[in-house]
Design a protein around this motif. Structure first.
Motif, short mmCIF file in Angstrom:
data_model
loop_
_atom_site.label_atom_id
_atom_site.label_comp_id
_atom_site.label_asym_id
_atom_site.label_seq_id
_atom_site.Cartn_x
_atom_site.Cartn_y
_atom_site.Cartn_z
N ASP A 3 0.78 -1.23 0.00
CA ASP A 3 0.00 0.00 0.00
C ASP A 3 0.82 1.30 0.00
OD1 ASP A 3 -2.48 -1.12 -0.29
OD2 ASP A 3 -2.78 -1.43 1.85
N HIS A 4 2.15 1.19 0.02
CA HIS A 4 2.92 2.43 -0.04
C HIS A 4 3.86 2.48 -1.24
CE1 HIS A 4 1.46 4.52 3.34
NE2 HIS A 4 1.75 3.56 4.18
N TRP A 5 4.04 3.70 -1.70
CA TRP A 5 4.97 3.95 -2.79
C TRP A 5 6.23 4.61 -2.22
CZ3 TRP A 5 5.83 2.32 -7.47
CH2 TRP A 5 6.74 3.03 -8.28
N HIS A 6 7.35 3.94 -2.32
CA HIS A 6 8.66 4.49 -1.98
C HIS A 6 8.68 5.34 -0.72
CE1 HIS A 6 9.97 3.95 -6.41
NE2 HIS A 6 9.90 2.83 -5.75
N THR A 7 8.95 6.64 -0.89
CA THR A 7 9.21 7.50 0.26
C THR A 7 7.91 8.03 0.88
OG1 THR A 7 9.47 9.55 -1.03
CG2 THR A 7 11.42 8.18 -0.76
N GLY A 8 6.79 7.51 0.43
CA GLY A 8 5.51 7.81 1.07
C GLY A 8 4.94 9.18 0.79
N THR A 9 5.59 9.98 -0.06
CA THR A 9 5.10 11.35 -0.25
C THR A 9 3.69 11.36 -0.83
OG1 THR A 9 6.01 11.52 -2.48
CG2 THR A 9 7.42 12.29 -0.67
N MET A 10 3.35 10.31 -1.59
CA MET A 10 2.02 10.27 -2.20
C MET A 10 1.07 9.37 -1.41
SD MET A 10 3.28 10.34 -6.19
CE MET A 10 4.82 9.48 -6.03
N THR A 11 1.47 8.12 -1.18
CA THR A 11 0.52 7.17 -0.56
C THR A 11 0.24 7.48 0.91
OG1 THR A 11 2.43 5.70 -0.33
CG2 THR A 11 0.92 5.24 -2.13
N MET A 12 1.16 8.13 1.61
CA MET A 12 0.90 8.49 3.00
C MET A 12 -0.21 9.54 3.10
SD MET A 12 2.34 7.03 5.57
CE MET A 12 3.78 6.53 6.48
N LYS A 13 -0.59 10.14 1.95
CA LYS A 13 -1.63 11.16 1.97
C LYS A 13 -3.02 10.56 1.80
CE LYS A 13 1.34 14.93 0.84
NZ LYS A 13 2.60 14.18 0.97
N VAL A 14 -3.09 9.27 1.54
CA VAL A 14 -4.39 8.62 1.37
C VAL A 14 -4.73 7.90 2.68
CG1 VAL A 14 -5.71 6.98 -0.01
CG2 VAL A 14 -3.83 8.27 -1.07
N PRO A 15 -5.76 8.37 3.39
CA PRO A 15 -6.03 7.81 4.72
C PRO A 15 -6.11 6.29 4.73
CG PRO A 15 -7.50 9.65 4.25
CD PRO A 15 -6.71 9.41 3.01
N GLU A 16 -6.78 5.71 3.72
CA GLU A 16 -6.96 4.26 3.70
C GLU A 16 -5.61 3.53 3.60
OE1 GLU A 16 -8.46 6.40 1.66
OE2 GLU A 16 -10.53 6.37 2.39
N LEU A 17 -4.69 4.10 2.84
CA LEU A 17 -3.38 3.46 2.65
C LEU A 17 -2.52 3.68 3.89
CD1 LEU A 17 -2.62 4.50 -1.06
CD2 LEU A 17 -3.65 2.38 -0.23
N ARG A 18 -2.59 4.89 4.43
CA ARG A 18 -1.78 5.20 5.61
C ARG A 18 -2.21 4.31 6.78
NH1 ARG A 18 -2.71 10.54 6.22
NH2 ARG A 18 -4.25 10.10 7.83
N ARG A 19 -3.52 4.11 6.89
CA ARG A 19 -4.02 3.30 8.00
C ARG A 19 -3.52 1.86 7.90
NH1 ARG A 19 -9.69 4.01 7.39
NH2 ARG A 19 -9.55 6.26 7.27
N SER A 20 -3.41 1.34 6.70
CA SER A 20 -3.01 -0.07 6.60
C SER A 20 -1.53 -0.26 6.95
CB SER A 20 -3.35 -0.66 5.24
OG SER A 20 -2.50 -0.16 4.26
N PHE A 21 -0.71 0.74 6.69
CA PHE A 21 0.70 0.70 7.09
C PHE A 21 1.10 2.07 7.63
CE2 PHE A 21 0.55 -2.71 3.96
CZ PHE A 21 1.30 -3.70 4.56
N PRO A 22 0.80 2.36 8.91
CA PRO A 22 1.05 3.72 9.41
C PRO A 22 2.51 4.02 9.68
CG PRO A 22 -0.01 2.36 11.09
CD PRO A 22 0.13 1.51 9.88
N LYS A 23 3.31 2.99 9.90
CA LYS A 23 4.64 3.23 10.47
C LYS A 23 5.56 2.06 10.10
CE LYS A 23 6.32 4.20 15.09
NZ LYS A 23 6.39 3.57 16.33
N ALA A 24 6.83 2.36 9.84
CA ALA A 24 7.76 1.27 9.54
C ALA A 24 7.94 0.39 10.78
CB ALA A 24 9.11 1.82 9.09
N TYR A 25 8.34 -0.85 10.53
CA TYR A 25 8.48 -1.85 11.60
C TYR A 25 9.62 -2.78 11.19
CZ TYR A 25 6.01 -4.17 7.87
OH TYR A 25 5.68 -4.63 6.62
N VAL A 26 10.00 -3.67 12.10
CA VAL A 26 11.00 -4.67 11.71
C VAL A 26 10.39 -6.06 11.81
CG1 VAL A 26 12.05 -4.69 14.05
CG2 VAL A 26 13.33 -5.60 12.10
N GLU A 27 10.52 -6.80 10.71
CA GLU A 27 10.05 -8.19 10.67
C GLU A 27 11.16 -9.08 11.25
OE1 GLU A 27 7.59 -8.54 6.64
OE2 GLU A 27 9.45 -9.68 6.61
N VAL A 28 10.82 -9.84 12.29
CA VAL A 28 11.81 -10.72 12.92
C VAL A 28 11.27 -12.14 12.92
CG1 VAL A 28 13.24 -11.09 14.99
CG2 VAL A 28 12.35 -8.81 14.49
#
Ligand SMILES: Nc1nc2c(c(=O)[nH]1)N[C@H]1C(S)=C(S)[C@@H](COP(=O)(O)OP(=O)(O)OC[C@H]3O[C@@H](n4cnc5c(=O)[nH]c(N)nc54)[C@H](O)[C@@H]3O)O[C@H]1N2
Ligand SMILES: Nc1nc2c(c(=O)[nH]1)N[C@H]1C(S)=C(S)[C@@H](COP(=O)(O)OP(=O)(O)OC[C@H]3O[C@@H](n4cnc5c(=O)[nH]c(N)nc54)[C@H](O)[C@@H]3O)O[C@H]1N2
Ligand code: SF4
Ligand SMILES: [Mo]
Length: 754
Positions: A651-676
């Motif tokens: 749901d995100h494009w690269h540096t988030g400048t565009m997709t972070m502006k779409v509430p539905e997309l931001r909500r699905s991935f609000p913040k970076a995380y680490v997969e362990v």
């Protein structure tokens, strides 16, 4: 039927989740809340799949989009594509120029801003020569924009410092195709998906990064149960979830796995000797281009028995045998790969090794059989690779370093012989190093966000802070990271506010028509670059264009003498059709789906003696290049015992400048995380949701843990979209010696619970 926005999003959310497993997507945006006055044919702003979209316009504004039923995506879009309209009208849009004064960006007129830019560029050239100025562009700029920028710098300013984000993305694929076939770009098309009986997907998370193509793969498998899918990725991605064989391995060792597959294929006598005997050369030493024999290849592969490689890679020997047989025995195998191979210090080699398997088995040049590199950005193939928007390239695959290629362009462009400087410019990492060291004085950055996307980025943002260098940035959003560092900010028209072409992964070029007027004082990057060139005093003969259509027609002319041949892709056809695949020599030519095959590829005479002609090479043979396994630039060790890899989410494009502006997309991935991995987490006492500190030799940062079986033990993954948690402060800027593409995919890290 009246459908509300809520209904649209409900379907869309389900579609997004299902896209990951390849279930059919609904035509979400068809159910538009607002019935527009007009539908304008265009292309999606995001990935290299290049889906056709119809832009719905009402009252001079974009209100919705839907999939173009006549393009290859047959009307389907993923969520990112379907939710583009709100991005256009974001409150962060830059709608007038700015100049930095006392550390702050202050509004300015276009004339003030451009006067300052030109003054800085002219001073740099006068005092330090033309190589002190540079252009850093993008695989998301339009073809016409990149062609123009490259020509302004190379033919107008005398600087070959023309680079851009495709160096971070597709350079190894270019290197791979050019060394194997002598020419860049894939030989097959998306239609291969409907005919393949085996998919070999390596280093690509298609389900999240090329969702609509992946949907086609999943559909093919669903409808034909005999179709096999092999996924080679150290993470159990959503793509791997439809695989018959998911091959998980120690990151970086896939070079050995690919050689082991060749070993098995030959051992089991599954190679196609009639094909490789007639159409291939074996190159035993790349440096000297020394040709050898099939026996030399067999001997070289002795080091890569499944047993030896099992030990190195962690893949069971039996699985290597199984996938090699699946690859060879299928009636038609298509490989797809992307950044898992390209973003490596042996990226070019990895590309060669996949092509080797196709050449060894003859899985090439028939419907369903091709080595297909997926392009990331919507126009990395188009604008940048094809029209020569890198420091060593000229349009249509020509090279700066070849005198006859420079002469050809000088003739076609009508400029004096000797105008184009004979030495290639600085590649991306060298260029940003030089900028950080104050050696490159003036940089024009357009349609890319390097303060977030460059590897080991602290070095480069420090460099951007210098007061003795100058950066002008064309960027539509005020909150993009690079805005913090630019000296002048220019407001570009965005996507549907301008006209031009994108060329996607399958060599398909399609027109984006202008749907609405640009906001505020915004100007298209074409207009910005033309204004810049005129003010710089570039000879009008170099830039004789009224509009982007003039640039396109020049590109058709320039390509016509080469195997790229765009002559038949006229603007009139592009207005009507939903994309055409080059080469396309005449206006009645349908475009080319299979290259290098007589009767399919218009570059081969119909009476040519053989079925295949790899005309990129002088002897018309493709090269099977013997490439050994070599490890990563920074292998894990006692101090940094794990591997860090980085990549994308659906749901995100690269540096988030565009997709972070779409509430539905931001909500699905609000913040970076680490997969362990679960086992690693248990050992370190890390629970799901805990804060985890990641430390590399470059920097340290804390992320929330997502504990799962996606990463194999010893590997952690961080998505890189989040501007507040920029993983590129930790990544490595080592790069491939041939392609100069950085190794974003592997570096050493240690982790501990915060
Ligand atoms: N949603 C979305 N889609 C996009 C983009 C986006 O930002 N968001 N960006 C577009 C662009 S520009 C690009 S370049 C593409 C990138 O598309 P992909 O390359 O498919 O995406 P990535 O997530 O960067 O990396 C792919 C995979 O490489 C694997 N990998 C890591 N190390 C290795 C290794 O040593 N060997 C192998 N074989 N694999 C390894 C990772 O586990 C990961 O699953 O996506 C395009 N599409
Ligand atoms: N850690 C890590 N880093 C990576 C990668 C990775 O896998 N891992 N992948 C690399 C790859 S493959 C790529 S392609 C790069 C991408 O890196 P970038 O190109 O830096 O990333 P984007 O966010 O796509 O930046 C595009 C910028 O252009 C702006 N923009 C949008 N439309 C227009 C327009 O019409 N005109 C202008 N002038 N600007 C516009 C956007 O707002 C955005 O700021 O990142 C690389 N960096
Ligand atoms: S698959 Fe790619 S091109 Fe197609 S709609 Fe999604 S982001 Fe756009
Ligand atoms: Mo990319």
């Amino acid at each position: 039927m009246k459908v509300t926005r809520r209904d649209v999003l409900k379907t869309a959310a389900a579609a997004s989740a299902m896209a990951a497993i390849g279930a059919p997507l609904t035509q979400v945006a068809n159910a538009a809340a607002n019935e527009p006055d007009e539908w304008v044919k265009s292309v999606c702003r995001f990935c290299g799949t290049g889906c056709g979209v119809m832009v719905g316009v009402k009252g001079g504004k974009v209100v919705t989009v839907k999939g173009d039923p006549n393009n290859h995506n047959a009307g389907f879009l993923c969520l990112k594509g379907a939710l583009m309209p709100p991005i256009v009208y974001s409150k962060e849009r830059v709608t007038k120029p700015y100049i930095r004064k006392n550390g702050k960006l202050e509004p300015a007129s276009w004339d003030e801003a451009m006067t300052l830019v030109v003054d800085k560029f002219k001073t740099a050239i006068k005092e330090h020569g033309p190589t002190s100025v540079a252009y850093y562009g993008s695989g998301q700029a339009l073809t016409e924009e990149t062609y123009l920028a490259s020509k302004i710098w190379k033919a107008g300013l005398g600087s070959n410092n023309v680079e851009g984000n495709p160096r971070l993305c597709m350079a190894s694929a270019v290197g791979g195709y050019v060394t194997t076939f002598g020419k860049d770009e894939p030989c097959g098309s998306y239609d291969d998906i409907d005919n393949a009986t085996c998919f070999f997907i390596i280093g690509s998370n298609m389900s999240e990064c090329h969702p609509i193509l992946f949907k086609r793969v999943a559909k093919r498998k669903q409808n034909s149960p005999n179709v096999k899918v092999i996924v080679v990725d150290p993470r159990k991605t959503n793509t791997a979830r439809i695989a018959d064989e998911h091959v998980s391995f120690k990151p970086g060792t896939d070079l050995a796995i690919l050689n082991a597959m060749a070993h098995v294929i030959i051992n089991e006598e599954l190679d196609n000797a009639r094909f490789h005997g007639k159409y291939c050369n074996f190159i035993v030493d790349w440096k000297t281009k020394k040709k050898g024999s099939f026996d030399d290849y067999v001997k070289f592969l002795e080091d890569y028995t499944p047993e030896k490689v099992a030990e190195l890679s962690g893949v069971p020997a039996e699985q290597i045998v199984r996938i090699a047989k699946m690859f060879a025995e299928s009636s038609a195998t298509t490989s797809f790969w992307c950044m898992g191979l390209n973003q490596r210090i042996r990226g070019v080699w990895a590309n060669n090794l996949v092509s080797n398997l196709h050449l060894l088995t003859g899985h090439i040049g028939k419907p369903g059989a091709s080595p297909f590199s997926l392009t990331g950005q919507p126009n990395a193939c188009g604008g940048v690779r094809d029209t020569g928007g890198l420091c060593h390239l000229l349009p249509a695959g020509r090279l700066i370093k070849k005198p006859e290629h420079r002469a050809a362009l000088e003739r076609q462009w009508g400029i004096p012989a000797g105008t184009i400087a004979p030495k290639p410019g600085l590649h991306t990492i060298a260029l940003w190093n030089a900028f950080s060291e104050g050696k490159v004085k003036a940089m024009f950055v357009l349609c890319t966000n390097p303060a977030h996307s460059l590897p080991n980025v602290n070095i480069y943002t420090e460099g951007m802070k210098r007061t003795d260098n100058f950066m002008v940035l064309s960027e539509p959003f005020m909150d993009a990271e690079t805005v913090k560092y630019c000296d002048v900010l220019l407001p570009p028209a965005f996507w549907c506010e301008k006209r031009g072409t994108y060329g996607c992964s399958e060599r398909r070029y399609a027109l984006l028509k202008k749907s609405v007027e640009p906001m505020g004082e915004c100007r298209s990057d074409f207009e910005i670059l033309m204004d810049f060139a005129k003010r710089m005093g570039v000879d009008p003969k170099v830039i004789p264009y009224k509009d982007v259509d003039d640039v396109w027609n020049e590109w058709r002319m320039v390509s016509a003498e080469t195997p790229y041949n765009f002559s038949g892709i006229t603007r009139a056809r592009m207005e009507k059709e939903s994309g055409i695949l080059w080469p396309c020599p005449t206006e009645d030519h349908p475009g080319t789906k299979i290259r290098y095959v007589r009767g399919e590829d218009p570059n081969i005479p119909t009476d040519y003696k053989n079925k295949y002609k790899f005309y990129g090479k002088k002897d018309n043979k493709a090269w099977i290049i013997l490439r050994p396994y070599k490890g990563a630039a920074e292998e894990p060790d006692a101090d940094y015992p794990m591997v860090l890899t980085t990549g994308r989410v659906i749901d995100h494009w690269h540096t988030g400048t565009m997709t972070m502006k779409v509430p539905e997309l931001r909500r699905s991935f609000p913040k970076a995380y680490v997969e362990v991995n679960v086992d690693d987490a248990a050992k370190a006492g890390i629970k799901n949701g805990d804060d985890v500190v990641l430390e590399t030799r470059r920097d340290t940062m804390t992320f929330q843990a997502r504990v799962s079986d996606v990463c194999r033990p010893g590997l952690v993954f961080v998505p890189w979209y989040d501007p507040n948690l920029m993983i590129n402060k930790l990544t490595l800027n080592a790069f491939d010696a041939g392609s100069k593409q950085p190794e974003y995919k592997i570096c050493a890290v240690r982790i501990k619970k915060a």
